[in-house]
Design a protein around this motif. Structure first.
Motif, mmCIF file in Angstrom:
data_model
loop_
_atom_site.group_PDB
_atom_site.id
_atom_site.type_symbol
_atom_site.label_atom_id
_atom_site.label_comp_id
_atom_site.label_asym_id
_atom_site.label_seq_id
_atom_site.Cartn_x
_atom_site.Cartn_y
_atom_site.Cartn_z
ATOM 1 N N ILE A 130 0.828 -1.207 0.000
ATOM 2 C CA ILE A 130 0.000 0.000 0.000
ATOM 3 C C ILE A 130 0.862 1.257 0.000
ATOM 4 O O ILE A 130 0.584 2.216 -0.734
ATOM 5 C CB ILE A 130 -0.953 -0.012 1.204
ATOM 6 C CG1 ILE A 130 -2.010 -1.102 1.026
ATOM 7 C CG2 ILE A 130 -1.631 1.346 1.372
ATOM 8 C CD1 ILE A 130 -2.907 -1.290 2.238
ATOM 9 N N CYS A 131 1.910 1.261 0.812
ATOM 10 C CA CYS A 131 2.797 2.434 0.851
ATOM 11 C C CYS A 131 3.486 2.642 -0.494
ATOM 12 O O CYS A 131 3.660 3.781 -0.935
ATOM 13 C CB CYS A 131 3.830 2.282 1.963
ATOM 14 S SG CYS A 131 3.157 2.559 3.607
ATOM 15 N N GLN A 132 3.879 1.550 -1.145
ATOM 16 C CA GLN A 132 4.519 1.685 -2.448
ATOM 17 C C GLN A 132 3.548 2.271 -3.471
ATOM 18 O O GLN A 132 3.920 3.127 -4.287
ATOM 19 C CB GLN A 132 5.030 0.322 -2.919
ATOM 20 C CG GLN A 132 5.930 0.375 -4.137
ATOM 21 C CD GLN A 132 7.253 1.080 -3.848
ATOM 22 O OE1 GLN A 132 7.598 1.332 -2.705
ATOM 23 N NE2 GLN A 132 7.984 1.403 -4.900
ATOM 24 N N LEU A 133 2.286 1.841 -3.420
ATOM 25 C CA LEU A 133 1.277 2.395 -4.324
ATOM 26 C C LEU A 133 1.052 3.886 -4.053
ATOM 27 O O LEU A 133 0.888 4.681 -4.989
ATOM 28 C CB LEU A 133 -0.035 1.627 -4.170
ATOM 29 C CG LEU A 133 -0.031 0.170 -4.648
ATOM 30 C CD1 LEU A 133 -1.379 -0.488 -4.334
ATOM 31 C CD2 LEU A 133 0.266 0.098 -6.150
ATOM 32 N N LEU A 134 1.059 4.264 -2.783
ATOM 33 C CA LEU A 134 0.883 5.680 -2.448
ATOM 34 C C LEU A 134 2.046 6.517 -2.954
ATOM 35 O O LEU A 134 1.840 7.629 -3.479
ATOM 36 C CB LEU A 134 0.736 5.839 -0.929
ATOM 37 C CG LEU A 134 -0.579 5.326 -0.327
ATOM 38 C CD1 LEU A 134 -0.540 5.421 1.195
ATOM 39 C CD2 LEU A 134 -1.755 6.122 -0.878
ATOM 40 N N TRP A 135 3.274 6.004 -2.822
ATOM 41 C CA TRP A 135 4.422 6.747 -3.333
ATOM 42 C C TRP A 135 4.380 6.856 -4.855
ATOM 43 O O TRP A 135 4.829 7.856 -5.430
ATOM 44 C CB TRP A 135 5.726 6.101 -2.881
ATOM 45 C CG TRP A 135 6.061 6.347 -1.447
ATOM 46 C CD1 TRP A 135 6.192 5.425 -0.459
ATOM 47 C CD2 TRP A 135 6.299 7.628 -0.827
ATOM 48 N NE1 TRP A 135 6.490 6.035 0.732
ATOM 49 C CE2 TRP A 135 6.569 7.382 0.537
ATOM 50 C CE3 TRP A 135 6.314 8.936 -1.287
ATOM 51 C CZ2 TRP A 135 6.846 8.405 1.443
ATOM 52 C CZ3 TRP A 135 6.581 9.971 -0.391
ATOM 53 C CH2 TRP A 135 6.845 9.703 0.950
#
Length: 220
Positions: A130-135
């Motif tokens: 999820i964090c990678q998608l947000l970045w």
């Protein structure tokens, strides 16, 4: 090096999706709550700081330093602590006597291994993805806004979180195994299963219709 660690360096030893089920404890309780807290805290704090830092300080340098420090703490924590505790994986690097950089991908498995909490493993992987998608979203937003200074911050966040995600995926599927082939095999298996289910359903429907037709003929 403990005997329950399998080192995957320039080998084809793999731990494919689903093979780790025998190491997973289905208990939903968290075995390492402190590790789970810091696994989420630093990355969440970095994302919140990126989104809301303008409300607390107008200095880009101050905001930049705070976000980078949070990202560094998250990177170190995930790489050295939470990956080993929550999912039994670890990746690292060293330089050998010939000056060649070696990347090591380790996966804990075996009958004597401590079982992994299913809840902790789910939290670990979901937070990374999820964090990678947000970045990625922030990356394109910075490009569209032509904001070069924030673009640099986003690139650092993308690379640091992406490095951990890539390293742990390599630990899970194997050091030398082609990730695209793993995905292809997984999708092929799913497609084959779907085709079999569809064919069985069609056969069952045809048999039902044939039975009904024969019954109607008998009644006439």
């Amino acid at each position: 090096m403990s005997s329950n660690n399998v080192i995957m360096e320039e080998t084809d030893v793999t731990l494919n999706f689903g093979e780790e089920d025998d190491l997973v404890d289905k208990d939903k309780n968290l075995k390492h709550p402190i590790a789970v807290f810091f696994h989420i805290f630093f990355r969440a704090a970095a994302l919140i700081a990126y989104l809301l830092c303008g409300l607390f300080s107008s200095s880009f340098i101050t905001n930049f330093v705070v976000i980078i420090l949070l990202l560094c703490m998250d990177f170190w924590t995930v790489k050295n602590v939470t990956g080993r505790l929550l999912v039994g994986l670890r990746w690292w690097n060293y330089v050998d006597e010939k000056g060649v950089s070696r990347w090591i991908y380790e996966s804990r498995k075996g009958s004597g291994s401590i079982k992994i909490s299913a809840a902790e493993a789910r939290i670990f992987w979901l937070s990374l993805v999820i964090c990678q998608l947000l970045w990625v979203v922030f990356f394109f937003a910075a490009i569209f806004q032509l904001s070069f200074k924030w673009f640099m911050v986003v690139v650092v966040g993308f690379l640091m979180n992406g490095a951990n995600l890539y390293g742990y995926v390599r630990c899970r599927v194997g050091a030398k195994k082609n990730l695209s082939s793993v995905a292809t095999n997984f999708l092929s298996t799913r497609l084959f299963t779907s085709m079999l289910s569809s064919a069985a359903s069609q056969v069952s429907t045809a048999n039902t219709e044939e039975t009904r037709s024969s019954r109607g003929t008998d009644q006439h």
